[in-house]
Design a protein around this motif. Structure first.
Motif, PDB file in Angstrom:
ATOM      1  N   ALA A  87       0.832  -1.210   0.000  1.00 25.22           N
ATOM      2  CA  ALA A  87       0.000   0.000   0.000  1.00 25.22           C
ATOM      3  C   ALA A  87       0.862   1.254   0.000  1.00 25.22           C
ATOM      4  N   LEU A  88       1.959   1.215   0.744  1.00 25.71           N
ATOM      5  CA  LEU A  88       2.870   2.362   0.803  1.00 25.71           C
ATOM      6  C   LEU A  88       3.527   2.600  -0.552  1.00 25.71           C
ATOM      7  N   PHE A  89       3.926   1.517  -1.223  1.00 27.23           N
ATOM      8  CA  PHE A  89       4.538   1.632  -2.550  1.00 27.23           C
ATOM      9  C   PHE A  89       3.544   2.235  -3.549  1.00 27.23           C
ATOM     10  N   GLY A  90       2.303   1.726  -3.509  1.00 20.77           N
ATOM     11  CA  GLY A  90       1.275   2.269  -4.395  1.00 20.77           C
ATOM     12  C   GLY A  90       0.994   3.729  -4.107  1.00 20.77           C
ATOM     13  N   SER A  91       1.014   4.103  -2.832  1.00 23.61           N
ATOM     14  CA  SER A  91       0.766   5.488  -2.447  1.00 23.61           C
ATOM     15  C   SER A  91       1.853   6.416  -2.973  1.00 23.61           C
ATOM     16  N   ALA A  92       3.105   5.937  -2.956  1.00 24.35           N
ATOM     17  CA  ALA A  92       4.209   6.756  -3.464  1.00 24.35           C
ATOM     18  C   ALA A  92       4.045   7.031  -4.961  1.00 24.35           C
ATOM     19  N   ILE A  93       3.626   5.995  -5.704  1.00 24.25           N
ATOM     20  CA  ILE A  93       3.395   6.175  -7.147  1.00 24.25           C
ATOM     21  C   ILE A  93       2.216   7.127  -7.372  1.00 24.25           C
ATOM     22  N   GLY A  94       1.142   6.922  -6.616  1.00 25.25           N
ATOM     23  CA  GLY A  94      -0.020   7.802  -6.751  1.00 25.25           C
ATOM     24  C   GLY A  94       0.303   9.245  -6.419  1.00 25.25           C
TER      25      GLY A  94
END
Length: 256
Positions: A87-94
């Motif tokens: 979730a943290l990785f996806g948040s960084a991309i978003g």
């Protein structure tokens, strides 16, 4: 003193809902700080300060709620950390892509996210979907992708999507309400921590209301997690539904 008590109460209310229903609590705290506090106190907060304070509230509420729920969770800590990392990785991309979306589109996307959460909350899985093999495949391979997707949308919006973890865990991954509430809080911890640090470094300071809100969230989440044991899965589902419908109505009104 009145300011301290009022902000402490707001943090406690958001924390209570967080521990009770397994959501971050920002959906309660941000409107409270932006609209309720100025109505009763001489203190006002900017939207950035409100979201910064909410990150502290979500972090402390998530930690306290997760620790209190932990004895009844069946998921290993390493699994929750892996999902939280996705979730943290996806948040960084978003977050990196968020500047390309105008404000109105962000709100429309947020409305779509709420509708998805409502659909999953009230979706009844077919028996064929609940076989051990299918559930194992979803939990092993599908769950990291789902958690990363929630993080991606949260990063794009710049606002929390913690209300999606519980519906995804119960509606798609086949976990019980008892497991999903505490686990949702555990998944939120890495994202809340990173958001808390990022916003503090960006602003260079802590808003005045941070400390009382964080203390209130800590205490409120512990109480909420203990009261949660008295709730049936149906009550949890409808409690989340009421919050999501109220949020949907408020955002929709701002677009019209």
């Amino acid at each position: 003193m009145n300011d301290f008590v009022f902000l402490l109460g707001g943090g406690a209310l958001a924390g209570l809902v967080s521990g009770l229903l397994g959501i971050g609590g920002a959906v309660i705290l941000i409107p409270y700080v932006l609209y309720v506090v100025p109505s009763f106190l001489s203190r006002t907060f900017t939207p950035f300060e409100a979201t910064q304070i909410s990150m502290f509230q979500v972090f402390f509420a998530s930690v306290a709620g997760y620790v209190t729920h932990r004895p009844q969770l069946l998921l290993p800590l390493k699994t929750l950390l892996a999902w939280g990392g996705a979730a943290l990785f996806g948040s960084a991309i978003g977050g990196a892509l968020s500047g390309r979306l105008p404000g109105k589109e962000i709100l429309v996307l947020y409305l779509a996210e709420i509708l998805l959460a409502l659909l999953l909350l009230h979706r009844k899985p077919r028996p064929a979907e609940q076989t051990p093999d299918r559930l194992e495949w979803r939990r092993t391979f599908g769950a990291p992708v789902l958690m990363g997707g929630i993080g991606l949308v949260s990063g794009l919006l710049g606002i929390g999507g913690g209300f999606l973890y519980y519906p995804v865990m119960t509606g798609l991954l086949g976990y019980s309400a008892r497991v999903a509430v505490g686990s949702s809080l555990g998944i939120m911890i890495p994202m809340a921590f990173s958001g808390m640090i990022a916003k503090t470094l960006s602003s260079g300071s802590f808003p005045d209301g941070t400390f009382p809100v964080a203390i209130g969230a800590l205490a409120g989440s512990i109480v909420g997690a203990r009261l949660h044991r008295r709730l049936t899965p149906a009550k949890i589902r409808w409690g989340q539904t009421l919050l999501l419908v109220a949020t949907f109505a408020r955002i929709l009104a701002s677009l019209l």
